[in-house]
Design an enzyme around this catalytic site. Structure first.
Site, PDB file in Angstrom:
ATOM      1  N   HIS A  79      -4.004  14.034   0.859  1.00 48.97           N
ATOM      2  CA  HIS A  79      -4.103  13.279   1.912  1.00 48.97           C
ATOM      3  C   HIS A  79      -2.775  13.302   2.889  1.00 48.97           C
ATOM      4  CE1 HIS A  79      -4.844   9.784   4.575  1.00 48.97           C
ATOM      5  NE2 HIS A  79      -3.791   9.111   4.203  1.00 48.97           N
ATOM      6  N   THR A  83      -8.586  -5.950   4.152  1.00 50.34           N
ATOM      7  CA  THR A  83      -8.557  -5.094   3.137  1.00 50.34           C
ATOM      8  C   THR A  83      -9.595  -5.634   1.932  1.00 50.34           C
ATOM      9  OG1 THR A  83      -6.268  -4.664   3.292  1.00 50.34           O
ATOM     10  CG2 THR A  83      -6.911  -3.961   1.344  1.00 50.34           C
ATOM     11  N   ASP A  98       0.924  -1.253  -0.016  1.00 54.70           N
ATOM     12  CA  ASP A  98       0.139  -0.044  -0.077  1.00 54.70           C
ATOM     13  C   ASP A  98       0.761   1.108  -0.030  1.00 54.70           C
ATOM     14  OD1 ASP A  98      -2.317   1.320   0.223  1.00 54.70           O
ATOM     15  OD2 ASP A  98      -2.396   1.520   2.243  1.00 54.70           O
ATOM     16  N   ARG A 118       0.825  17.343  13.108  1.00 57.41           N
ATOM     17  CA  ARG A 118       2.062  18.062  13.464  1.00 57.41           C
ATOM     18  C   ARG A 118       1.718  19.399  13.008  1.00 57.41           C
ATOM     19  NH1 ARG A 118       3.796  13.496  10.535  1.00 57.41           N
ATOM     20  NH2 ARG A 118       3.855  15.001   8.359  1.00 57.41           N
ATOM     21  N   GLU A 158      -9.407  12.137   8.209  1.00 61.25           N
ATOM     22  CA  GLU A 158      -9.255  13.555   7.657  1.00 61.25           C
ATOM     23  C   GLU A 158     -10.556  14.461   7.489  1.00 61.25           C
ATOM     24  OE1 GLU A 158      -7.194  14.154   3.422  1.00 61.25           O
ATOM     25  OE2 GLU A 158      -7.524  11.890   3.514  1.00 61.25           O
ATOM     26  N   ASP A 168      -8.822   0.234   2.431  1.00 62.35           N
ATOM     27  CA  ASP A 168      -7.823  -0.374   3.371  1.00 62.35           C
ATOM     28  C   ASP A 168      -8.307   0.232   4.619  1.00 62.35           C
ATOM     29  OD1 ASP A 168      -5.331  -1.469   3.885  1.00 62.35           O
ATOM     30  OD2 ASP A 168      -4.326   0.705   3.910  1.00 62.35           O
ATOM     31  N   TYR A 186       1.261   5.900  -0.454  1.00 63.46           N
ATOM     32  CA  TYR A 186       0.753   6.759  -0.071  1.00 63.46           C
ATOM     33  C   TYR A 186       0.959   8.014  -0.715  1.00 63.46           C
ATOM     34  CZ  TYR A 186       0.680   9.900   4.486  1.00 63.46           C
ATOM     35  OH  TYR A 186       0.331  10.645   5.420  1.00 63.46           O
ATOM     36  N   GLN A 217      -3.108   1.727  15.047  1.00 65.11           N
ATOM     37  CA  GLN A 217      -2.086   2.212  14.085  1.00 65.11           C
ATOM     38  C   GLN A 217      -1.055   3.272  14.908  1.00 65.11           C
ATOM     39  OE1 GLN A 217      -3.542   4.076  10.710  1.00 65.11           O
ATOM     40  NE2 GLN A 217      -1.458   4.541   9.861  1.00 65.11           N
ATOM     41  N   LYS A 224      -3.722  -2.226  10.134  1.00 63.13           N
ATOM     42  CA  LYS A 224      -4.252  -2.325   8.925  1.00 63.13           C
ATOM     43  C   LYS A 224      -4.394  -3.838   8.480  1.00 63.13           C
ATOM     44  CE  LYS A 224      -3.265   1.989   7.549  1.00 63.13           C
ATOM     45  NZ  LYS A 224      -3.829   2.729   6.273  1.00 63.13           N
ATOM     46  N   THR A 228      -4.666   6.407   0.385  1.00 61.15           N
ATOM     47  CA  THR A 228      -6.025   7.054   0.359  1.00 61.15           C
ATOM     48  C   THR A 228      -6.190   8.109  -0.832  1.00 61.15           C
ATOM     49  OG1 THR A 228      -5.881   6.890   2.775  1.00 61.15           O
ATOM     50  CG2 THR A 228      -7.407   8.451   1.963  1.00 61.15           C
ATOM     51  N   ARG A 241      -7.237   3.340  13.656  1.00 60.04           N
ATOM     52  CA  ARG A 241      -6.354   4.310  14.079  1.00 60.04           C
ATOM     53  C   ARG A 241      -5.743   4.468  15.160  1.00 60.04           C
ATOM     54  NH1 ARG A 241      -5.229   5.813   8.885  1.00 60.04           N
ATOM     55  NH2 ARG A 241      -7.142   6.477   7.563  1.00 60.04           N
ATOM     56  N   GLU A 292      -9.400   3.632  -1.916  1.00 56.63           N
ATOM     57  CA  GLU A 292      -8.204   3.716  -2.581  1.00 56.63           C
ATOM     58  C   GLU A 292      -8.370   2.921  -3.954  1.00 56.63           C
ATOM     59  OE1 GLU A 292      -4.827   2.099  -0.496  1.00 56.63           O
ATOM     60  OE2 GLU A 292      -5.465   2.989   1.517  1.00 56.63           O
ATOM     61  N   GLU A 321     -10.354   3.712   4.119  1.00 57.84           N
ATOM     62  CA  GLU A 321      -9.298   4.415   3.317  1.00 57.84           C
ATOM     63  C   GLU A 321      -9.886   4.133   1.911  1.00 57.84           C
ATOM     64  OE1 GLU A 321      -5.380   3.767   4.148  1.00 57.84           O
ATOM     65  OE2 GLU A 321      -5.193   5.176   5.812  1.00 57.84           O
ATOM     66  N   TYR A 323       3.014   2.573  15.122  1.00 48.89           N
ATOM     67  CA  TYR A 323       3.531   2.743  13.655  1.00 48.89           C
ATOM     68  C   TYR A 323       5.194   3.210  14.024  1.00 48.89           C
ATOM     69  CZ  TYR A 323       3.224   7.725  13.977  1.00 48.89           C
ATOM     70  OH  TYR A 323       3.241   9.200  13.782  1.00 48.89           O
TER      71      TYR A 323
END
Length: 418
Positions: free
Chosen positions: A133, A257, A126, A142, A360, A233, A128, A240, A253, A346, A237, A201, A199, A244
């Site tokens: 996104h 799927t 997968d 952040r 999001e 996917d 990114y 994750q 994850k 995503t 969260r 995709e 997600e 992660y």
């Protein structure tokens, strides 16, 4: 009375499309099928009763899974697709096939069809690939820093997923258990995920393999990629977020799927080709697509929650293309296998109604989304059903559809003690 399929020019599954799948009827053997309107052509059965050069591929078409056909390579894919199109657009042949019972309806209660995972998944990766996104997620987590990581504009970031939990559309999604830690907690707890997400995709299915040690350049992508499917996917969260660092997604994850039951041939999307977004950073030669084949795809996705529209992510906005992802995936000499599946990551656009995940849409769970019926969601609840659909332009004002992918969330199951 023989029912001969009638497909109009505006049908999303007409002769411009012809996606492949695997079906069974009344608990019988699995067969390769091609969707035509609301009917399924039994491809092996058709090849057995019709004359033509395709007869030498009869064994491939009679297989219970797409992998042998996918491994046969582009010349065979082209020949088979041309044969199928000629059968379905010739009135006499169409009537013959209908008369032999080789075109059952998808919704016939008297002969219920079951759709299966269309190919055996070899590996799953997968990516990114959406700048919108990645930037939005960066701003959520952040807010005081640069939203994109320093490497993001230089290579397609990805993670290696779990092939064994790729499931066909309609398979229930069981809420996963795992470790998660609240922001104010000193230690993690264990239990069902409280922040289950989607997600939206697009998945790319590899047909022709490649030898170990030989990279596959962008110019060779068309010879290796068999087709495209929609993909969800599913993401826990909270699991994750705790796991992660430093190696990326794992249990958050790998529990499920979902992919569509229909794989749209790559050639069916020629009318959807478009230029990808402008590149803001110079790319290394193996990823530089300047002046090459356009690998952006104008796919219009739609995300539905319990039958209500959540968003419409635009795939044309994806920064990294499938050809670049394939080139990066193999640049270290990693081999391709028939049935490899890699996903776009995503799909999101610049607008608030173009986001492809609840993370999001709710700004990390801060702002609930309101559905048209007045209900609200932050993350998925048990019983929620998520459906992804998409269409693409096919030229001359026509459109084709990608097979939908649906999954319903079921409650977590208590782990066994031993």
């Amino acid at each position: 009375m023989i029912e001969v399929p009638t497909v109009t020019e505006d049908d999303l599954f007409g002769p411009d499309n012809l996606p492949y799948g695997v079906f069974s009827a009344d608990g019988g053997p699995r067969r390769i099928g091609v969707r035509y309107g609301n009917h399924v052509l039994d491809l092996g059965g058709a090849a057995a009763v019709l004359d033509g050069p395709h007869r030498r591929h009869a064994a491939l078409l009679a297989a219970p899974v797409l992998n042998p056909l996918m491994a046969a390579g582009r010349p065979v894919w082209t020949e088979v697709r041309a044969a199928v199109r000629s059968w379905l657009t010739d009135p006499g042949t169409l009537r013959l096939l209908a008369g032999r019972g080789l075109l059952p309806r998808l919704d016939d209660p008297g002969r219920p069809l079951t759709l299966h995972l269309p190919f055996e998944v070899a590996d799953y990766v997968d990516f990114y690939a959406s700048e919108h996104h990645a930037a939005t997620v960066g701003r959520i987590f952040r807010p005081e820093a640069e939203p994109l990581t320093p490497n993001w504009k230089h290579l397609p970031i990805g993670y290696h997923g779990r092939a064994g939990t790729v499931v066909v559309s309609g398979t229930p999604v069981i809420r996963p258990h795992g470790q998660h830690r609240a922001p104010d907690a000193a230690a993690p707890g264990f239990g069902p995920s409280r922040r289950l997400d989607i997600e939206a995709e697009v998945g790319f299915v590899v047909g022709t393999p490649s030898p170990l040690g030989e990279p596959v350049g962008m110019a060779a992508a068309r010879d290796h990629l068999f087709g495209v499917c929609l993909l969800n996917d599913w993401s826990a969260r909270d699991l994750q977020a705790w796991e992660y660092r430093p190696l990326g997604p794992f249990l958050g994850k790998s529990f499920a799927t979902s992919v569509s039951a229909w794989v749209t041939p790559l050639d069916a999307l020629d009318g959807a080709r478009t230029a990808p977004p402008p590149r803001s950073h110079p790319l290394l030669p193996y990823l530089d697509d300047t002046g090459g084949e356009e690998w952006g795809l104008d796919l219009r996705l739609e995300v539905l929650l319990n039958g209500q529209r959540l968003s419409g992510p635009p795939f044309a906005a994806m920064y990294w293309t499938a050809a670049q992802q394939l080139a990066h995936l193999t640049v270290n000499g990693a081999s391709l296998r028939t049935g490899d599946l890699f996903a776009s990551g995503t799909v999101s656009g610049p607008g608030p109604h173009e986001r492809g995940c609840l993370l999001e849409m709710t700004w990390g769970g801060r702002d609930p989304v309101r559905l048209p019926d007045g209900t609200e969601r932050v993350f998925l609840e048990d019983g929620d059903e998520v459906t992804l659909t998409a269409w693409a332009p096919a030229g001359a004002g026509r459109r084709i559809g990608l097979g939908e992918v649906t999954g319903r969330v079921e409650p977590a199951r208590t782990p066994r003690s031993s």
